[in-house]
Design an enzyme around this catalytic site. Structure first.
Site, PDB file in Angstrom:
ATOM      1  N   SER A  19       0.730  -1.353  -0.010  1.00 46.93           N
ATOM      2  CA  SER A  19       0.121  -0.119   0.023  1.00 46.93           C
ATOM      3  C   SER A  19       0.879   1.211  -0.017  1.00 46.93           C
ATOM      4  CB  SER A  19      -0.937  -0.063   1.203  1.00 46.93           C
ATOM      5  OG  SER A  19      -1.848   1.024   1.354  1.00 46.93           O
ATOM      6  N   HIS A  63       0.228   4.611   0.801  1.00 46.48           N
ATOM      7  CA  HIS A  63       0.199   5.574   1.750  1.00 46.48           C
ATOM      8  C   HIS A  63       0.886   5.185   3.147  1.00 46.48           C
ATOM      9  CE1 HIS A  63      -3.001   2.886   3.254  1.00 46.48           C
ATOM     10  NE2 HIS A  63      -2.894   3.647   4.414  1.00 46.48           N
ATOM     11  N   THR A  81      -8.702   1.860 -15.720  1.00 48.12           N
ATOM     12  CA  THR A  81      -7.585   2.741 -16.119  1.00 48.12           C
ATOM     13  C   THR A  81      -6.681   3.266 -15.019  1.00 48.12           C
ATOM     14  OG1 THR A  81      -9.353   3.665 -17.677  1.00 48.12           O
ATOM     15  CG2 THR A  81      -7.333   5.212 -17.241  1.00 48.12           C
ATOM     16  N   CYS A 117      -8.714   0.384  10.478  1.00 48.12           N
ATOM     17  CA  CYS A 117      -9.576  -0.368   9.643  1.00 48.12           C
ATOM     18  C   CYS A 117     -10.649  -0.779  10.323  1.00 48.12           C
ATOM     19  CB  CYS A 117      -9.005  -1.209   8.720  1.00 48.12           C
ATOM     20  SG  CYS A 117      -7.561  -0.658   7.968  1.00 48.12           S
TER      21      CYS A 117
END
Length: 326
Positions: A125, A127, A165, A250
């Site tokens: 990830s 971040h 995309t 989370c």
């Protein structure tokens, strides 16, 4: 993508339908596994030892001829425990079982070698290494080739594994963050370890505090401490000027005690009284000093409000008290 992708590829052959993971995995892995269980797959959730690491003997015993995937995170996001990756990878390769790891808390922070550790799939990830939010990466081994079914189909981007995309600004930001993380890793590691030791030593010098997870196999940027006789949420409210958490961001919508700490053997009371401190590239010595002073003052203040603390100070063993309901 990794967990479901491998499972659905093997479903075609109809021979392998078993996955092994761990009770302290991130919610994204646990929820994916539970979703696969609803589809008929079998999942083994390995327990962890009191230090937060899995037992290699239990992992080997859980493996079956129909086991297709083992998913064990490298660094735990709540307690910072580092799993024995080389040993897990070696065992999986010897049994011809795909090995996936959630590397979000490890990439750019500790040395990782996918070949030495026999990692077949790794989730990353951006971040977590100071890159932009909203983008990640999935390492998929080519030799020996790991086959996964795409969970998003359409335009065929990303070699057909994930259609859609791509956002160039996010990709560029992720790449630059990875470059900086590699260049600064040695310096960051030493500095974060030094700050972490100061923080841990200061907090554990307080009465009735304990470190959650292994003190040896541990990433120093994640420090999880239990403060007995203090409610974690109350302490967070008292420390509103400091960025802290009582568990994973989370699972912050849940008021349940951390499932990770409960898996380590902590009581509900201990899990509820635990706070996670994060130390990173931009943490300063002054911030560590401020946190130590603030936590000490506010823990003492909250304990003075607790009738349980008063009993403890009088030498009463709380386990001997029989509580009655009104």
């Amino acid at each position: 993508m990794s967990v479901k992708g491998v499972a659905r590829f093997y479903k075609r052959g109809g021979k392998k339908n078993h996955i092994i993971t761990c009770q302290t995995e991130h919610k994204c892995v646990l929820d994916s596994c539970r979703h696969l269980q609803d589809e008929g797959y079998e999942v083994t959730y390995l327990p962890v030892q009191s230090d937060g690491r899995i037992s290699m003997e239990e992992l080997e015993a859980a493996m079956r001829p129909e086991t297709m995937l083992v998913s064990i995170m490298t660094v735990n996001n709540e307690v910072g425990v580092v799993q024995p990756m080389e040993e897990i990878g070696k065992l999986c390769r010897s049994r011809k079982i795909a090995f996936h790891t959630d590397g979000a808390q490890a990439v750019g922070k500790i040395p990782l070698d996918v070949n030495k550790m026999n990692i077949d799939l790794m989730s990353i990830s951006a971040h977590k290494i100071y890159g932009p939010k909203g983008i990640g990466a999935c390492y998929v081994r080519r030799r020996p080739r790991v086959r996964i079914d795409p969970i998003i189909s359409g335009g065929g981007q990303e070699r057909g594994l994930r259609s859609g995309t791509i956002a160039p600004p996010l990709v560029i930001g992720f790449g630059e963050a990875a470059r900086i993380a590699k260049e600064e890793m040695e310096y960051d590691t030493k500095r974060i370890a030094s700050l972490s030791k100061r923080l841990s030593d200061g907090l554990l010098a307080m009465e009735h505090t304990s470190l959650n997870g292994s003190a040896i196999h541990h990433y120093p940027g994640c420090v999880n401490i239990s403060f007995a006789y203090v409610e974690g949420e109350s302490l967070l409210m008292a420390l509103k000027d400091i960025a802290l958490s009582s568990g994973s961001a989370c699972t912050s919508a849940s008021l349940e005690p951390s499932y990770v700490l409960r898996a380590l053997g902590n009581s509900d009371e201990s899990a509820h009284s635990s706070i996670r401190f994060g130390i990173g590239r931009f943490t300063t010595d002054e911030e560590i000093d401020y946190v130590l002073k603030a936590v000490s003052e506010r823990v003492n203040f909250l304990r003075e409000l607790s009738p349980l603390w008063e009993l403890v100070q009088e030498g009463v063993d709380l386990n001997t008290i029989e509580w009655s309901q009104h």
